[in-house]
Design a protein around this motif. Structure first.
Motif, PDB file in Angstrom:
ATOM      1  N   HIS A  46       0.830  -1.202   0.000  1.00 15.56           N
ATOM      2  CA  HIS A  46       0.000   0.000   0.000  1.00 15.56           C
ATOM      3  C   HIS A  46       0.868   1.257   0.000  1.00 15.56           C
ATOM      4  O   HIS A  46       0.563   2.221  -0.707  1.00 15.56           O
ATOM      5  CB  HIS A  46      -0.931   0.010   1.213  1.00 15.56           C
ATOM      6  N   GLY A  47       1.921   1.247   0.794  1.00 18.28           N
ATOM      7  CA  GLY A  47       2.811   2.402   0.866  1.00 18.28           C
ATOM      8  C   GLY A  47       3.456   2.721  -0.466  1.00 18.28           C
ATOM      9  O   GLY A  47       3.566   3.892  -0.843  1.00 18.28           O
ATOM     10  N   LYS A  48       3.865   1.698  -1.200  1.00 18.00           N
ATOM     11  CA  LYS A  48       4.461   1.924  -2.520  1.00 18.00           C
ATOM     12  C   LYS A  48       3.459   2.547  -3.475  1.00 18.00           C
ATOM     13  O   LYS A  48       3.798   3.454  -4.236  1.00 18.00           O
ATOM     14  CB  LYS A  48       4.997   0.611  -3.093  1.00 18.00           C
ATOM     15  N   ILE A  94     -11.110   3.293   1.532  1.00 19.14           N
ATOM     16  CA  ILE A  94     -12.251   2.380   1.670  1.00 19.14           C
ATOM     17  C   ILE A  94     -11.861   0.983   1.208  1.00 19.14           C
ATOM     18  O   ILE A  94     -12.169  -0.017   1.873  1.00 19.14           O
ATOM     19  CB  ILE A  94     -13.470   2.911   0.881  1.00 19.14           C
ATOM     20  N   LYS A  95     -11.150   0.905   0.073  1.00 19.11           N
ATOM     21  CA  LYS A  95     -10.684  -0.401  -0.416  1.00 19.11           C
ATOM     22  C   LYS A  95      -9.753  -1.057   0.608  1.00 19.11           C
ATOM     23  O   LYS A  95      -9.841  -2.262   0.848  1.00 19.11           O
ATOM     24  CB  LYS A  95      -9.938  -0.248  -1.747  1.00 19.11           C
ATOM     25  N   ALA A  96      -8.845  -0.275   1.184  1.00 16.57           N
ATOM     26  CA  ALA A  96      -7.899  -0.822   2.165  1.00 16.57           C
ATOM     27  C   ALA A  96      -8.640  -1.332   3.390  1.00 16.57           C
ATOM     28  O   ALA A  96      -8.255  -2.347   3.975  1.00 16.57           O
ATOM     29  CB  ALA A  96      -6.878   0.243   2.561  1.00 16.57           C
ATOM     30  N   ILE A 101      -6.652  -4.275  -2.724  1.00 13.23           N
ATOM     31  CA  ILE A 101      -5.437  -3.610  -3.200  1.00 13.23           C
ATOM     32  C   ILE A 101      -5.826  -2.242  -3.774  1.00 13.23           C
ATOM     33  O   ILE A 101      -6.797  -2.137  -4.518  1.00 13.23           O
ATOM     34  CB  ILE A 101      -4.746  -4.464  -4.292  1.00 13.23           C
ATOM     35  N   PRO A 102      -5.048  -1.191  -3.482  1.00  9.98           N
ATOM     36  CA  PRO A 102      -5.384   0.125  -4.021  1.00  9.98           C
ATOM     37  C   PRO A 102      -5.050   0.222  -5.509  1.00  9.98           C
ATOM     38  O   PRO A 102      -4.199  -0.509  -6.013  1.00  9.98           O
ATOM     39  CB  PRO A 102      -4.496   1.072  -3.210  1.00  9.98           C
TER      40      PRO A 102
END
Length: 112
Positions: A46-48, A94-96, A101-102
């Motif tokens: 997620h951070g990437k 919301i997805k997270a 996966i974003p």
């Protein structure tokens, strides 16, 4: 590693600091990602996505600056990018929260 969807959601939403403070949309998620990527399950992924999106926005905003001279197209670009930078962190938070996966549009892969 621990599962912490709330921290991942907070990391996505921290991009909205730009609209509140005028800065921090890259710095805060970068710090959260760098400090938690090895401790929180899926934080690295997620951070990437978040960092790549923020860096891509910066590049696109810089490209729009000379576009202002060409019939104001740069201003249209600023508006579109502003909308993207507000809407997509919320959608991906919301997805997270749902464990998905974003997906951010207009994103270059600076970090893989």
């Amino acid at each position: 590693m621990r599962q912490d969807n709330q921290l991942i959601v907070l990391t996505h939403l921290s991009q909205l600091l730009l609209f509140i403070t005028g800065f921090g949309s890259l710095l805060v998620p970068l710090i959260l990602w760098a400090t938690q990527k090895e401790k929180v399950y899926r934080m690295d992924e997620h951070g990437k996505h978040i960092i790549n999106f923020q860096l891509s926005l910066i590049v696109c905003f810089l490209i729009c600056i000379p576009g202002i001279l060409f019939f104001g197209l740069g201003l249209l670009g600023f508006i579109v990018l502003g909308i993207f930078s507000f809407i997509f962190p919320i959608i991906n938070a919301i997805k997270a929260g749902n464990g998905e996966i974003p997906s951010y549009p207009l994103t270059f892969n600076f970090i893989k």
